[in-house]
Design a protein around this motif. Structure first.
Motif, PDB file in Angstrom:
ATOM      1  N   ALA A 154     103.566  -6.627  -8.010  1.00  0.00           N
ATOM      2  CA  ALA A 154     103.842  -6.709  -9.434  1.00  0.00           C
ATOM      3  C   ALA A 154     103.462  -8.066  -9.998  1.00  0.00           C
ATOM      4  CB  ALA A 154     105.319  -6.450  -9.697  1.00  0.00           C
ATOM      5  N   THR A 155     102.891  -8.044 -11.194  1.00  0.00           N
ATOM      6  CA  THR A 155     102.637  -9.254 -11.974  1.00  0.00           C
ATOM      7  C   THR A 155     103.178  -9.008 -13.376  1.00  0.00           C
ATOM      8  OG1 THR A 155     100.473  -8.478 -12.748  1.00  0.00           O
ATOM      9  CG2 THR A 155     100.518  -9.719 -10.680  1.00  0.00           C
ATOM     10  N   GLY A 156     103.248 -10.058 -14.165  1.00  0.00           N
ATOM     11  CA  GLY A 156     103.700  -9.889 -15.543  1.00  0.00           C
ATOM     12  C   GLY A 156     105.027  -9.166 -15.648  1.00  0.00           C
ATOM     13  N   ILE A 157     106.007  -9.568 -14.839  1.00  0.00           N
ATOM     14  CA  ILE A 157     107.294  -8.872 -14.812  1.00  0.00           C
ATOM     15  C   ILE A 157     108.099  -9.180 -16.075  1.00  0.00           C
ATOM     16  CG2 ILE A 157     109.463  -8.588 -13.556  1.00  0.00           C
ATOM     17  CD1 ILE A 157     107.929  -9.450 -11.021  1.00  0.00           C
ATOM     18  N   SER A 158     108.675  -8.137 -16.663  1.00  0.00           N
ATOM     19  CA  SER A 158     109.568  -8.272 -17.813  1.00  0.00           C
ATOM     20  C   SER A 158     110.940  -7.713 -17.452  1.00  0.00           C
ATOM     21  CB  SER A 158     109.015  -7.530 -19.031  1.00  0.00           C
ATOM     22  OG  SER A 158     107.816  -8.111 -19.486  1.00  0.00           O
ATOM     23  N   ALA A 159     111.967  -8.190 -18.174  1.00  0.00           N
ATOM     24  CA  ALA A 159     113.343  -7.781 -17.902  1.00  0.00           C
ATOM     25  C   ALA A 159     114.030  -7.293 -19.158  1.00  0.00           C
ATOM     26  CB  ALA A 159     114.126  -8.943 -17.302  1.00  0.00           C
ATOM     27  N   TRP A 160     114.886  -6.295 -18.981  1.00  0.00           N
ATOM     28  CA  TRP A 160     115.773  -5.799 -20.027  1.00  0.00           C
ATOM     29  C   TRP A 160     117.186  -5.955 -19.500  1.00  0.00           C
ATOM     30  CZ3 TRP A 160     110.987  -4.346 -18.984  1.00  0.00           C
ATOM     31  CH2 TRP A 160     110.084  -4.172 -20.057  1.00  0.00           C
TER      32      TRP A 160
END
Length: 254
Positions: A154-160
């Motif tokens: 994974a790259t460019g990981i985003s979180a909610w």
């Protein structure tokens, strides 16, 4: 049924349930058959059928479990024997059935992670969910989950970040605040009453920032919102869930 729900990437959904969805936990003394029925209704609302959300047996640690597909159906009334014992789950949508994952909370911080691949947004994503209570936050479950997503490529990981108890409401002994703040300084706070507190969402955000993970959503306070379960407010209570899934099975993504 949902306190928040959005298509965060094309075909990728993130949601957090509320009390209208009912208790989704098997470990709080509820009728297991009813819990399984609520999970089925949730899966129908998410358009998952015949896929199932993969839950986990959470223990306030830092273990990260890797799952390879949708959860088996199980039998109503049986314990969650198919659920891994962990406080974070990751799934690679390239090999899993759309990565339907779930994390349960009632004041702890539910986190959903979505990572892209170097090939771009059309490539199958990598998912994760994290249960970050006070012990897990201090132990490093958040960076452990991010590291596992990166192991998947994974790259460019985003979180909610879902709803959880806020620092203004989470009173703890001074010694406990000092212990947690030693490893997560951003969690140190004072409550609205002027007593020692812990700001778990701030601690989570600081750990995500240190890992280079962008936070795209952060929910409100569970204790202040009667539409959410809160252990600190109610004592014995149910659990709501943080969820991530794809709108189509993994085979349709490739």
């Amino acid at each position: 049924m949902f306190s928040w729900r959005a298509e965060v990437r094309p075909g990728i959904w993130v949601a957090f349930t509320n009390v209208a969805a009912g208790n989704l936990a098997l470990h709080v003394g509820d009728d297991p058959a009813q819990v399984h029925r609520r999970r089925e209704l949730l899966e129908q609302a998410a358009g998952l059928s015949p896929r199932r959300f993969q839950f986990m047996n959470q223990v306030h640690g830092k273990e990260v479990a890797v799952v390879g597909g949708g959860a088996p159906a199980g039998e109503p009334g049986t314990p969650a024997a198919d659920a891994p014992t962990a406080d974070a789950l990751t799934a690679d949508a390239m090999v899993s059935a759309g990565g339907p994952l779930a994390v349960m909370v009632a004041d702890c911080v539910p986190i959903v992670l979505v990572g892209e691949r170097a090939a771009g947004r059309d490539a199958p994503p990598v998912f994760g969910v994290v249960h970050a209570g006070r012990p897990g936050l201090a132990a490093g479950v958040v960076p452990a989950a991010v590291a596992q997503l990166r192991e998947h490529g994974a790259t460019g990981i985003s979180a909610w970040i879902g709803p959880s108890i806020c620092g203004q409401c989470y009173e703890v002994p001074d010694s406990m605040r000092a212990e947690v703040a030693e490893s997560v300084p951003a969690a140190w706070c004072t409550t609205a009453q002027g007593t020692p507190g812990l700001d778990l969402p701030a601690g989570v955000r600081s750990q995500l920032a240190a890992e280079g993970v962008a936070v795209e959503y952060s929910g409100g306070c569970t204790r202040e919102d009667a539409g959410l379960y809160s252990y600190r407010r109610d004592g014995r209570t149910g659990r709501f869930a943080g969820l991530v899934w794809t709108a189509t099975p993994a085979g349709a993504l490739t």
